[in-house]
Design an enzyme around this catalytic site. Structure first.
Site, short mmCIF file in Angstrom:
data_model
loop_
_atom_site.label_atom_id
_atom_site.label_comp_id
_atom_site.label_asym_id
_atom_site.label_seq_id
_atom_site.Cartn_x
_atom_site.Cartn_y
_atom_site.Cartn_z
N GLU A 117 4.08 -1.37 -7.57
CA GLU A 117 4.02 -0.02 -7.00
C GLU A 117 3.08 0.08 -5.81
O GLU A 117 3.38 0.76 -4.82
CB GLU A 117 3.59 0.96 -8.09
CG GLU A 117 3.54 2.40 -7.63
CD GLU A 117 3.00 3.31 -8.73
OE1 GLU A 117 2.68 4.46 -8.40
OE2 GLU A 117 2.91 2.87 -9.89
N ASP A 118 1.92 -0.57 -5.88
CA ASP A 118 0.87 -0.34 -4.89
C ASP A 118 0.64 -1.49 -3.92
O ASP A 118 -0.23 -1.39 -3.06
CB ASP A 118 -0.46 -0.03 -5.61
CG ASP A 118 -0.40 1.27 -6.39
OD1 ASP A 118 0.45 2.11 -6.05
OD2 ASP A 118 -1.18 1.44 -7.34
#
Length: 758
Positions: A117-118
């Site tokens: 996600e990051d």
């Protein structure tokens, strides 16, 4: 990349060594500008490895360390809002799971749960390094960030859809997600107020109930308390302080009861471990809210747990306790014979203890106790082997399967979240089929809910039922122990009115799915008949409505054709009564004037005195009246009641008259306040003060200081020393009223102040 935990620390990353003594991170790598000087040392990878070595094989610990190196490299340069390096967050998540003794793959996935996600890292990279199972776990926890959604609610719903799909194949996904949310809630203080409140509300609505539903009691309790402290800090402090004071007063009582129970069990030859525990703060607050009682009126703050060797002994111990203390009728529950959906088993009883105190006693075996505390995680905490053989996980997967079936039939994200929240709060009743099979349904469930629980086709074709061999209408609410036999007919089909009294998400989703699949002309015909009836109720006729009025309404509602509007009414998406009032402006104007006279708004023509705006789903333009019995103001939880001649009458949820109106669920409508309201609302407060000169002037000055108007004031003389003043004020909302009451309460002459309903 080395797999042994001896790699020197890289720049910008926390220490990765495994020394005998803890090594603190360098200040430049983990600034602690917001933390107090005496904060405890951070949890390091060396601490995690030491914890894992107590139950994992050395090769698994080495893999976890390698995952840490991979994650630290991927998150290099990233920091949390608090200022610390980001890698500390996944380490803490892994620590929470390690305390539950989850397997190595779960720990690796926890360390890498934000990598997809990051960071630019792809799922394929994780699969290549750590295997497909870990990659699927990480992907299941990751949010859907690459898709643009029309609203935050839609994005939230899609995230939960994805998480449910992943959970259905591997329950560890939700355990990682719950651990992630638990650490986020522990460190939520670094965020701004609005963000904190949004996360805490989501935690209370979704994550804490999921933890409870999966039986992970420890996490559910902590999530509830942390969210409570964030959403209502003042109430949390008050309840916490009250519990602390009571703890000191009741400590001797608790020990006396524990000793008495232990002694009595020993006399009967029953070996048991008896402990007294304090209920968590949020459960105490919930009980105060639901029963509308003060803290002093909540007696079962303390509960006792009796742990015995086997199920048979549980019932013998129950008899001993009932002989010792008198049981309270209707407060006994047997979750051993009929376990909860999450696998929880225990005997619950509430008895009259000494000193007039009612106490709750839970009786269970050691095996039941570990399931009660760890739920689906108890498999890893106490067992090894095939998860398919674990009945607790099987129940959890069955629940997830039902949820997935519901979400597939949900028409939009709002519907799905509505179904999910309903399904997460099951205060259950137990009823029997004609074959003696037990069905668990949420409290308030009707015959239709039962029919759909048996089978979708049974629900679609039901026309009635026999409860305990007596005919009963479909809207009948089921009670514990009822024997239910459904009567069906091939020609029967779901009715839109059913949506007003079903409570299970499965029934609601199936009814809506069937209605949406009806032929368009059938729903349009039904909508036409409903609209004509609604117009008759206000003395109008469809033929009186001009084409221009119809076109204007279609444009305002953003509906393409008149047939589509009738179909919406027939499908239950719009209320016929609301559309009727929008089509006949003259009738609506009469109602507006009636409403205006009701509130006395003609005596002043200021903009502030206009009828307050209210967002009502699917009821644009309807006349709104605010009940005088409870005087709702923005911020109050509210309900709407559709009344002929007065439009929608809005009440607070705790209004005494709501109980009377509950008999007509078909007339209730979902309402909510607009975010930005510039109007003012009347509200009544009562102030008890010392009877002395100048007190009224001081109170009036305090009210004016908070930019509020006084409509009326009256006095009730209590005695020579004290007097009571009743004010009707104009306030902007609940927050404004709270400011006024705090300011008045601060006056030395004021003894008590409270809001009055009606």
């Amino acid at each position: 990349m080395k797999t042994q935990p001896t790699k020197p620390k890289q720049a910008g990353q926390p220490s990765a060594r495994l020394p005998a003594k803890r090594t603190e991170p360098k200040p430049e790598l983990a600034p602690l500008t917001s933390a107090p000087p005496a904060s405890p040392p951070r949890f390091q990878i060396s601490d995690l490895c030491a914890l894992l070595e107590t139950y994992l094989e050395p090769r698994d610990v080495a893999q976890v360390y390698r995952a840490y190196e991979f994650g630290a490299k991927a998150h290099h340069g990233q920091h949390r809002v608090s200022g610390e390096p980001y890698i500390y967050h996944p380490l803490e998540v892994a620590r929470i799971l390690a305390s539950m003794r989850l397997d190595g793959k779960s720990i690796i996935a926890a360390i890498l749960h934000d990598v997809i996600e990051d960071t630019p890292t792809a799922k394929e990279n994780i699969a290549q390094e750590f295997g497909g199972d870990v990659a699927e776990l990480v992907d299941g926890v990751s949010k859907i960030t690459r898709i643009e959604f029309q609203s935050q609610e839609e994005a939230q719903a899609e995230n939960f859809r994805k998480m449910l799909l992943a959970m259905a194949s591997d329950i560890r996904v939700i355990l990682i997600k719950l651990a992630d949310r638990l650490h986020n809630m522990r460190t939520i203080g670094a965020l701004n107020l609005e963000h904190r409140r949004a996360i805490a509300r989501e935690t209370l609505d979704i994550y804490a109930p999921i933890a409870n539903r999966l039986g992970v009691h420890q996490w559910a309790v902590e999530l509830g308390d942390l969210a409570f402290a964030t959403l209502h800090p003042m109430r949390y402090r008050i309840v916490s302080e009250a519990v602390r004071k009571r703890h000191g007063n009741r400590k001797a009582i608790v020990e006396k009861i524990r000793t008495a129970v232990t002694t009595q069990l020993e006399r009967e030859g029953l070996a048991a471990e008896v402990t007294g525990r304090e209920k968590n703060l949020y459960s105490i607050y919930e009980k105060m809210e639901q029963k509308h009682v003060s803290f002093d009126q909540v007696y079962d703050i303390y509960a006792f747990r009796v742990i015995v060797d086997k199920a048979d002994t549980c019932y013998r111990a129950l008899g001993v306790i009932h002989n010792l203390y008198k049981p309270i009728p209707g407060r006994f529950k047997d979750y051993i014979a009929i376990p909860k959906a999450n696998g929880y088993q225990s005997l619950h009883t509430v008895v009259f203890g000494p000193f007039g105190v009612s106490i709750e006693v839970q009786i269970r075996t050691q095996d039941m106790n570990r399931v009660a505390e760890a739920g689906v995680a108890s498999h890893w905490l106490y067992k090894s082997g095939d998860t398919a053989a674990d009945p607790v996980q099987q129940r959890a997967l069955l629940w997830l399967k039902d949820l997935l079936e519901t979400q597939q039939k949900a028409g939009n994200p709002h519907e799905f979240l509505e179904h999910l929240k309903v399904d997460l709060f099951p205060d259950e009743v137990y009823v029997f089929t004609p074959n003696g099979e037990i069905k668990k349904l949420p409290r308030g469930a009707t015959i239709i809910d039962f029919a759909y629980d048996v089978h979708t086709d049974v629900g679609n074709r039901c026309i009635g039922a026999k409860i305990n061999h007596q005919l009963a209408p479909l809207r009948t609410i089921l009670r514990n122990g009822d024997h239910v036999e459904i009567i069906t007919a091939d020609w029967s089909q779901p009715n839109p009115a059913w949506l007003t009294y079903v409570v299970t998400s499965k029934a609601r989703a199936n009814i809506r799915s069937f209605l949406k699949n009806q032929k368009s002309d059938e729903s349009a015909k039904l909508g036409g008949r409903l609209l004509e009836k609604a117009l008759e109720d206000i003395g109008a006729n469809l033929s009186d409505v001009s084409d221009d009025t119809r076109r204007g309404l279609l444009k305002a509602l953003k509906v393409k054709t008149w047939s589509d509007l009738l179909s919406d009414i027939g499908l239950g998406n719009r209320l016929a009564g609301v559309i009727a009032r929008q089509l006949v402006p003259a009738a609506s104007q009469v109602l507006v004037e009636e409403q205006s006279r009701f509130f006395g708004l003609f005596k002043r023509k200021s903009v502030r005195d206009k009828s307050p705006s209210l967002a009502i789903r699917g009821t644009e333009g309807v006349v709104v009246t605010y009940a005088r019995c409870c005087r709702p103001i923005p911020g109050d939880p509210i309900l709407g009641f559709l009344t002929a001649g007065r439009g929608i009458v809005v009440h607070t949820e705790d209004c005494p008259n709501v109980v009377k109106y509950r008999k007509h669920p078909e007339q209730w409508i979902d309402v909510q306040w607009e975010r930005d309201i510039s109007s003012v609302f009347p509200v009544n407060i009562r102030v008890d003060s010392k009877n002395q000169r100048g007190v009224l002037a001081a109170i009036a000055a305090a009210i004016a200081e908070q930019e509020a108007n006084i409509d009326t004031v009256s006095f009730d003389d209590r005695d020579g020393r004290y007097t009571s003043m009743n004010f009707t004020l104009e306030v902007r909302g609940r927050g404004h009223l709270a400011q006024i009451m705090r300011r008045i309460r601060a006056l030395e002459s004021v003894v008590r102040i409270n809001r009055m309903k009606g």
